[in-house]
Scaffold this motif. Sequence first.
Motif, PDB file in Angstrom:
ATOM      1  N   LYS A 196       0.837  -1.211   0.000  1.00  0.00           N
ATOM      2  CA  LYS A 196       0.000   0.000   0.000  1.00  0.00           C
ATOM      3  C   LYS A 196       0.864   1.249   0.000  1.00  0.00           C
ATOM      4  O   LYS A 196       0.536   2.228  -0.662  1.00  0.00           O
ATOM      5  CB  LYS A 196      -0.939  -0.004   1.203  1.00  0.00           C
ATOM      6  CG  LYS A 196      -2.008  -1.058   1.104  1.00  0.00           C
ATOM      7  CD  LYS A 196      -3.310  -0.545   1.619  1.00  0.00           C
ATOM      8  CE  LYS A 196      -4.337  -1.639   1.555  1.00  0.00           C
ATOM      9  NZ  LYS A 196      -5.473  -1.309   0.771  1.00  0.00           N
TER      10      LYS A 196
ATOM     11  N   LYS B  75       0.819   4.174  -2.804  1.00  0.00           N
ATOM     12  CA  LYS B  75       0.617   5.592  -2.482  1.00  0.00           C
ATOM     13  C   LYS B  75       1.722   6.450  -3.073  1.00  0.00           C
ATOM     14  O   LYS B  75       1.464   7.511  -3.639  1.00  0.00           O
ATOM     15  CB  LYS B  75       0.559   5.797  -0.964  1.00  0.00           C
ATOM     16  CG  LYS B  75      -0.747   5.399  -0.337  1.00  0.00           C
ATOM     17  CD  LYS B  75      -0.735   5.682   1.151  1.00  0.00           C
ATOM     18  CE  LYS B  75      -2.010   5.222   1.804  1.00  0.00           C
ATOM     19  NZ  LYS B  75      -2.005   5.446   3.254  1.00  0.00           N
TER      20      LYS B  75
ATOM     21  N   LYS C 289      -6.172   6.390 -11.794  1.00  0.00           N
ATOM     22  CA  LYS C 289      -7.469   5.779 -11.460  1.00  0.00           C
ATOM     23  C   LYS C 289      -7.331   4.276 -11.265  1.00  0.00           C
ATOM     24  O   LYS C 289      -7.917   3.709 -10.341  1.00  0.00           O
ATOM     25  CB  LYS C 289      -8.489   6.081 -12.563  1.00  0.00           C
ATOM     26  CG  LYS C 289      -9.009   7.490 -12.527  1.00  0.00           C
ATOM     27  CD  LYS C 289     -10.064   7.708 -13.591  1.00  0.00           C
ATOM     28  CE  LYS C 289     -10.579   9.146 -13.546  1.00  0.00           C
ATOM     29  NZ  LYS C 289     -11.607   9.372 -14.564  1.00  0.00           N
TER      30      LYS C 289
ATOM     31  N   GLU D 103      -5.631   3.674  -7.927  1.00  0.00           N
ATOM     32  CA  GLU D 103      -6.528   3.991  -6.816  1.00  0.00           C
ATOM     33  C   GLU D 103      -7.555   2.894  -6.591  1.00  0.00           C
ATOM     34  O   GLU D 103      -7.955   2.628  -5.454  1.00  0.00           O
ATOM     35  CB  GLU D 103      -7.204   5.344  -7.040  1.00  0.00           C
ATOM     36  CG  GLU D 103      -6.258   6.507  -6.806  1.00  0.00           C
ATOM     37  CD  GLU D 103      -6.857   7.860  -7.118  1.00  0.00           C
ATOM     38  OE1 GLU D 103      -7.856   7.934  -7.881  1.00  0.00           O
ATOM     39  OE2 GLU D 103      -6.324   8.860  -6.596  1.00  0.00           O
ATOM     40  N   LYS D 104      -7.981   2.223  -7.662  1.00  0.00           N
ATOM     41  CA  LYS D 104      -8.897   1.086  -7.516  1.00  0.00           C
ATOM     42  C   LYS D 104      -8.207  -0.072  -6.812  1.00  0.00           C
ATOM     43  O   LYS D 104      -8.818  -0.791  -6.029  1.00  0.00           O
ATOM     44  CB  LYS D 104      -9.424   0.646  -8.878  1.00  0.00           C
ATOM     45  CG  LYS D 104     -10.511   1.541  -9.407  1.00  0.00           C
ATOM     46  CD  LYS D 104     -11.096   1.018 -10.695  1.00  0.00           C
ATOM     47  CE  LYS D 104     -12.162   1.987 -11.199  1.00  0.00           C
ATOM     48  NZ  LYS D 104     -12.715   1.554 -12.483  1.00  0.00           N
ATOM     49  N   GLU D 105      -6.922  -0.272  -7.108  1.00  0.00           N
ATOM     50  CA  GLU D 105      -6.137  -1.330  -6.426  1.00  0.00           C
ATOM     51  C   GLU D 105      -6.024  -1.056  -4.945  1.00  0.00           C
ATOM     52  O   GLU D 105      -5.939  -1.983  -4.151  1.00  0.00           O
ATOM     53  CB  GLU D 105      -4.736  -1.419  -7.029  1.00  0.00           C
ATOM     54  CG  GLU D 105      -4.660  -2.148  -8.331  1.00  0.00           C
ATOM     55  CD  GLU D 105      -3.218  -2.287  -8.814  1.00  0.00           C
ATOM     56  OE1 GLU D 105      -2.322  -2.486  -7.968  1.00  0.00           O
ATOM     57  OE2 GLU D 105      -3.010  -2.188 -10.031  1.00  0.00           O
ATOM     58  N   MET D 106      -6.000   0.214  -4.555  1.00  0.00           N
ATOM     59  CA  MET D 106      -5.849   0.601  -3.148  1.00  0.00           C
ATOM     60  C   MET D 106      -7.080   0.188  -2.326  1.00  0.00           C
ATOM     61  O   MET D 106      -6.974  -0.042  -1.139  1.00  0.00           O
ATOM     62  CB  MET D 106      -5.658   2.120  -3.020  1.00  0.00           C
ATOM     63  CG  MET D 106      -4.331   2.625  -3.497  1.00  0.00           C
ATOM     64  SD  MET D 106      -3.023   2.367  -2.310  1.00  0.00           S
ATOM     65  CE  MET D 106      -3.562   3.450  -1.008  1.00  0.00           C
ATOM     66  N   GLU D 107      -8.238   0.125  -2.979  1.00  0.00           N
ATOM     67  CA  GLU D 107      -9.481  -0.170  -2.250  1.00  0.00           C
ATOM     68  C   GLU D 107      -9.572  -1.569  -1.790  1.00  0.00           C
ATOM     69  O   GLU D 107      -8.963  -2.466  -1.981  1.00  0.00           O
ATOM     70  CB  GLU D 107     -10.682   0.152  -3.139  1.00  0.00           C
ATOM     71  CG  GLU D 107     -10.757   1.617  -3.467  1.00  0.00           C
ATOM     72  CD  GLU D 107     -11.858   1.927  -4.490  1.00  0.00           C
ATOM     73  OE1 GLU D 107     -12.514   0.997  -4.987  1.00  0.00           O
ATOM     74  OE2 GLU D 107     -12.040   3.105  -4.786  1.00  0.00           O
TER      75      GLU D 107
END
Length: 172
Positions: free
Chosen positions: A131, A135, A165, A168-172
């Motif tokens: 993560k 980031k 984008k 950021e989807k992978e972060m969820e």
Amino acid sequence: MYCEECKVRPATVHLTQIINGQTMQTHLCEQCAAKKGASMFNLNIEPGFSIPNLLGTLFGNVYNMQEVSTPAVLSTTCPNCGMSFERIRQTGKLGCSECYSAFARELEPTLRRVHGNSQHIGKIPKRGGGKVMLKKKIEELKSRLQKAVAREEYEKAAEIRDEIKRLEKEME
């Protein structure tokens, strides 16, 4: 922790030796480290040797080579703590976190030479490191996106936006 040699002064030099896969650690004060270093490596270490002096010479040598050691540079001070660049050269230590901004131009070459980069990257923890990496990658991409928009490279900016984008989807 006290020096393992003299057992009087605090240990400020920590040596780690790995010989045939076995790790040995030694914790020494500056004086005993200088003596040990001289005997271990046949070095002629001056009596005034200290880590701050060593760091101070790193700052000083860069300016002697680049001839930037003008009195104006040396006499400038940090607006936050009042530390002068001359004092930083002598001690090898900065007075506060604002010194990095106040002396950015003067410190940049030394930081690049010593660390290979002038931006602190830090270590990434083994757990949860994925993560953190994501980031950092997103932050870098956002910076690149702003630069692309400023240069009016809109197609490149759209590619970067899409990559942000996706990450950021992978972060969820």
